[in-house]
Design a protein around this motif. Structure first.
Motif, short mmCIF file in Angstrom:
data_model
loop_
_atom_site.label_atom_id
_atom_site.label_comp_id
_atom_site.label_asym_id
_atom_site.label_seq_id
_atom_site.Cartn_x
_atom_site.Cartn_y
_atom_site.Cartn_z
N UNK A 1 -38.92 -46.67 -57.04
CA UNK A 1 -38.56 -48.27 -56.29
C UNK A 1 -36.79 -47.60 -56.15
N UNK A 2 -35.89 -47.54 -57.02
CA UNK A 2 -34.92 -47.37 -56.84
C UNK A 2 -34.14 -46.12 -55.76
N UNK A 3 -35.15 -45.04 -55.69
CA UNK A 3 -34.83 -44.05 -54.48
C UNK A 3 -35.59 -44.84 -53.31
N UNK A 4 -36.47 -45.55 -53.26
CA UNK A 4 -37.07 -46.37 -51.54
C UNK A 4 -35.72 -47.20 -51.44
N UNK A 5 -35.67 -48.07 -52.30
CA UNK A 5 -34.44 -49.07 -51.82
C UNK A 5 -33.28 -48.26 -51.28
N UNK A 6 -32.78 -47.18 -51.23
CA UNK A 6 -31.91 -45.88 -51.44
C UNK A 6 -31.86 -45.19 -50.04
N UNK A 7 -33.80 -45.49 -50.11
CA UNK A 7 -33.75 -44.64 -49.04
C UNK A 7 -33.86 -45.28 -47.39
N UNK A 8 -34.51 -46.31 -47.56
CA UNK A 8 -34.86 -47.64 -46.47
C UNK A 8 -33.75 -47.87 -45.60
N UNK A 9 -32.86 -47.76 -45.80
CA UNK A 9 -31.98 -48.29 -44.76
C UNK A 9 -31.18 -46.79 -43.53
N UNK A 10 -31.59 -45.58 -44.41
CA UNK A 10 -30.30 -44.63 -43.93
C UNK A 10 -31.55 -43.91 -42.73
N UNK A 11 -30.29 -43.36 -41.62
CA UNK A 11 -31.01 -42.36 -40.50
C UNK A 11 -31.35 -41.60 -41.14
N UNK A 12 -31.98 -40.59 -39.99
CA UNK A 12 -32.62 -40.31 -40.52
C UNK A 12 -31.56 -38.97 -40.78
N UNK A 13 -31.56 -38.25 -42.20
CA UNK A 13 -30.53 -37.05 -41.97
C UNK A 13 -31.04 -36.30 -43.05
N UNK A 14 -30.81 -35.20 -43.14
CA UNK A 14 -31.19 -34.25 -44.32
C UNK A 14 -30.27 -34.92 -46.28
N UNK B 1 -28.85 -62.36 -25.42
CA UNK B 1 -28.99 -63.27 -26.66
C UNK B 1 -28.88 -63.15 -28.07
N UNK B 2 -28.77 -62.80 -28.64
CA UNK B 2 -28.34 -62.59 -30.64
C UNK B 2 -29.54 -62.90 -31.60
N UNK B 3 -29.73 -61.55 -32.40
CA UNK B 3 -30.42 -62.24 -33.23
C UNK B 3 -29.70 -61.58 -34.66
N UNK B 4 -29.55 -62.30 -35.69
CA UNK B 4 -28.51 -61.42 -36.93
C UNK B 4 -29.56 -61.61 -38.48
N UNK B 5 -29.47 -61.13 -38.34
CA UNK B 5 -30.33 -60.13 -40.12
C UNK B 5 -29.39 -59.53 -41.24
N UNK B 6 -30.00 -60.42 -42.59
CA UNK B 6 -29.63 -60.10 -43.57
C UNK B 6 -28.87 -58.97 -43.90
N UNK B 7 -28.15 -58.31 -44.20
CA UNK B 7 -28.14 -56.75 -44.68
C UNK B 7 -28.24 -55.69 -43.62
N UNK B 8 -28.58 -54.58 -43.64
CA UNK B 8 -28.89 -53.83 -43.09
C UNK B 8 -30.61 -53.24 -42.84
N UNK B 9 -30.96 -53.46 -41.32
CA UNK B 9 -32.54 -52.99 -41.73
C UNK B 9 -32.55 -52.19 -40.26
#
Length: 749
Positions: free
Chosen positions: A633-646, A260-268
């Motif tokens: 808020x701006x930084x949160x939206x930027x950080x939210x979908x990132x992978x753990x990295x420096x 089965x598949x699940x499609x999301x809006x954007x990246x999460x």
């Protein structure tokens, strides 16, 4: 014969009769004593045991619960204590490795980890790092060897019809539990069971607590939820069952029986964490329709009371006023205790003891008995007797169980060590904090004076003292929203909140009260008095802690504010009213908490994201302080979908510094969990992210029985006194009788 002689004869006769009766009673007592002694000796091992000697030697885990479980339906329950039951019955597609730290997701019912493809708005495939990602499609490939537990919902006639999907009143009269159904059957797990579960989540009448979060991401889920909830309402008015198989969600598709598949809006990227939770556990349509029958609902035979899963255990007995019993699922698929590479062992700091069963088939424990224990003292005593295999540590038992060194380190007391009891302790991925309502005209706002007021109060709230007095040192003072073991948590000077603490001699030391008073004066409240009005500052603290047992805590809370000259008014209320006030922004100060849903900093930093504010979301948001800083808020939206990295860590550090300066919370504490278990209970490793851990644990029943017998030898002294008492009572009568006899003989001579 003289009257005096008659009296003597009568007296002698009476004494003789009494003596003979006492002697006779003594014989009965002696025989009873011998019988009791033989009985006790023969059954000493179960003298005070709540279960039989045979059970004690079996691979059965004996534990307890203090309150009845309200929700065992996975789409509804959001309770940790209920998850301890549900997680061992149901299997989401993913779970956490039992041994690896930091926490790592791995397949549970999947052949491999989900495949993820990214698309732009035109449905053209793009790279994950592309700025044009509009959709993320997850593909799940199921194993083909997984079966459900045996259940009447799956039973069919020889013609292929379901036996119990249309129960008559006559049949229902004989039904009081699932055991009353003569036939139980099973079937394979298929992809549509997972999609069916998501459809159940979308039905508003099922009250799934995560629907509002998930429908923001799953394509078509919000529209589907509105439509299916309306249909559910109509069906209920007609007393009709709701079969969800015929309804479709745009972004949730069954490809074949095992895909089965699940499609999301954007990246999460956090979506995979959600897929490890019980909300996404499979629900067979047969069970859903079976339990929707009105006759079964009237008898309280529902999915909420009797789960149906593919996990290592099934619920064999559910008596909320006495006992719950899990039994090993005979249909459980092949699963094995995890193995680690040497590098993983080194990074996870796993002991050799926890690796003895590596690669062996699970589960090891065959039964789990949960007994109702409403009071902590009987539970603790039974644990010490060996009748419970594990125990928490209540405040009343803390000094008996734990020894605190002068340096503050905690370890087992000598009494516990002598019994071979083991201690497991870890800092939970949770935070308890005191929140300022940032919409309040006094304690809220983002100006310099408002910041300094909150910073001053934060310094005066001596969290280290709170931890010492009210939690028996079971916690650490928080410096930010992110707890230990979660990416973004920093130790040392980098992690120290320098608005509340000073870094001195390599330690984070709370600032002095003088520094707090200076900040308070700069905020416009010298000595707690408003420089504008000349009135003492009075603040309101809303709480549900209003009972007599909470008086000491509330007195302590007042004292912290009084150190600054601030009067704190305690406004106690019931929990529902308290929640309404928080959701509607009708508070000034209140205490709140959060435990990790998944091991990602986003799950804590979103507690301060402006768009999640309680008021702006009409009470649905998790940002109960209503904090709303545009930079954060701006930084949160930027950080939210990132992978753990420096790069992600650098952004998180900026966000934390902003929040520390604004001080929307007094950061409070990260609680420390401490639990005890006996030496015969092994493979015990705290796992804050997963509760499906029973299958990895082991019980040595023979050792348990031996220790129980050793620790619970019968106390025979009362029985000895019981037999000695009539003998001692008879002795004076015997002496009197002998004296009389001698006197009679002397007279006759």
């Amino acid at each position: 014969m003289s009257s005096s002689s008659n009296i003597k004869d009568y007296s002698n006769t009476m004494i003789s009769q009494i003596y003979n009766k006492v002697i006779q009673m003594h014989k009965y007592f002696f025989k009873f004593f011998l019988f009791l002694l033989i009985t006790v000796t023969a059954s000493a091992e179960v003298w005070n045991s709540p279960y039989s000697a045979e059970q004690s030697k079996e691979k059965i885990l004996f534990t307890s619960f203090s309150l009845p479980y309200k929700h065992l339906d996975p789409v509804v329950s959001y309770s940790k204590r209920e998850s301890m039951i549900i997680s061992n019955i149901y299997e989401p597609v993913l779970g956490y490795n039992y041994l690896k730290r930091p926490y790592i997701l791995e397949p549970r019912t999947l052949k491999n980890m989900p495949e993820i493809i990214y698309y732009d708005k035109e449905k053209q495939q793009v790279d994950e790092e592309s700025n044009n990602v509009a959709f993320s499609q997850y593909t799940f490939h199921l194993r083909e060897d997984i079966f459900y537990q045996n259940h009447p919902a799956f039973s069919k006639s020889s013609e292929g019809d379901y036996l119990y999907h249309h129960l008559t009143d006559k049949v229902l009269k004989a039904i009081e539990s699932l055991d009353d159904f003569k036939k139980h059957s099973t079937r394979k797990l298929v992809a549509s069971d997972y999609t069916y579960a998501i459809k159940r989540m979308a039905v508003r009448q099922n009250h799934s607590p995560i629907l509002d979060i998930i429908q923001e991401y799953v394509v078509g889920l919000e529209a589907f939820s509105k439509n299916i909830s309306k249909i559910a309402k109509e069906n209920k008015s007609k007393s009709e069952r709701l079969d969800l198989r015929t309804y479709k969600i745009k972004g949730v598709k069954v490809i074949d029986d095992y895909t089965f598949t699940i499609t999301l809006k954007g990246k999460y990227p956090q979506f995979l964490y959600w897929m490890s939770m019980n909300f996404f556990a499979p629900i067979p349509w047969e069970a859903d329709l079976f339990y929707q029958q009105k006759g079964l609902i009237a008898k309280n035979i529902t999915l909420n009371e009797f789960p149906v899963g593919t996990g290592a255990y099934y619920l064999a007995e559910n008596n909320p006023n006495k006992e719950l019993k899990l039994l090993a699922n005979p249909n459980y698929h092949d699963a094995f205790y995890p193995t680690l590479t040497q590098e993983e062992i080194n990074t996870s700091h796993i002991s050799a003891e926890l690796l003895k069963d590596a690669g062996k088939k699970i589960p090891f424990i065959k039964e789990v008995h949960y007994s109702l224990e409403k009071e902590s003292i009987p539970l603790w005593n039974k644990f010490l007797q060996g009748y419970y295999d594990a125990s928490g540590i209540s405040s009343s038992a803390f000094d008996q169980a734990i020894q605190v060194s002068t340096g503050g380190d905690m370890g087992l007391s000598e009494e516990m060590k002598e019994r071979g009891i083991q201690l497991k302790a870890f800092i939970e991925p949770s935070i308890f904090y005191l929140a300022f309502n940032m919409l309040d005209p006094v304690v809220g706002g983002y100006g310099e004076s408002a910041k300094k007021l909150r910073q001053a109060i934060s310094i005066a709230q001596n969290e280290e003292e709170y931890i010492s007095i009210f939690t028996n040192e079971r916690g650490v003072a928080a410096q930010s929203p992110i707890p230990p073991q979660i990416f973004g948590h920093l130790e040392g000077k980098e992690g120290c909140n320098l608005y509340v603490y000073n870094w001195i001699d390599g330690k984070c030391v709370r600032k002095s009260l003088e520094e707090a008073k200076k900040l308070l004066a700069e905020a416009g409240y010298p000595n707690g008095v408003s420089s504008k009005t000349g009135k003492a500052l009075t603040l309101n603290y809303d709480t549900t802690a209003s009972g007599p047992d909470d008086k000491a805590l509330m007195d302590w809370r007042r004292k912290q504010f009084a150190k600054l000259g601030i009067q704190l008014v305690i406004r106690g209320t019931d929990y529902n009213r308290f929640q309404d006030k928080v959701r509607n922004g009708k508070t000034q100060l209140f205490s709140w908490g959060w435990s990790a849903d998944y091991p990602d900093p986003e799950n804590f930093l979103f507690l301060l994201y402006g768009a999640n504010g309680a008021v702006v979301t009409n009470g649905a948001g998790v940002n109960s302080a209503n904090y709303n800083n545009p930079r954060y808020n701006k930084l949160f939206k930027e950080m939210k979908t990132m992978k753990n990295s420096p790069e992600r860590l650098a952004i998180i550090q900026k966000m934390v510094k902003i929040a520390q300066e604004d001080a929307p919370w007094v950061w409070g504490m990260h609680p420390k969990s401490m639990a005890l278990h006996h030496i015969w209970y092994s493979n015990v490793l705290p796992n804050a992210m997963s509760d499906d851990t029973l299958k990895y644990k082991r019980i040595d029943g023979e050792l348990r029985a031996k220790k129980q017998e050793e620790w619970n030898q019968p106390v025979l002294l009362p029985l000895i006194l019981l037999i000695l008492f009539p003998i001692l009572m008879a002795y004076p009568l015997y002496r009197a009788y002998q004296s009389r006899q001698k006197a009679v003989i002397k007279e006759e001579r």
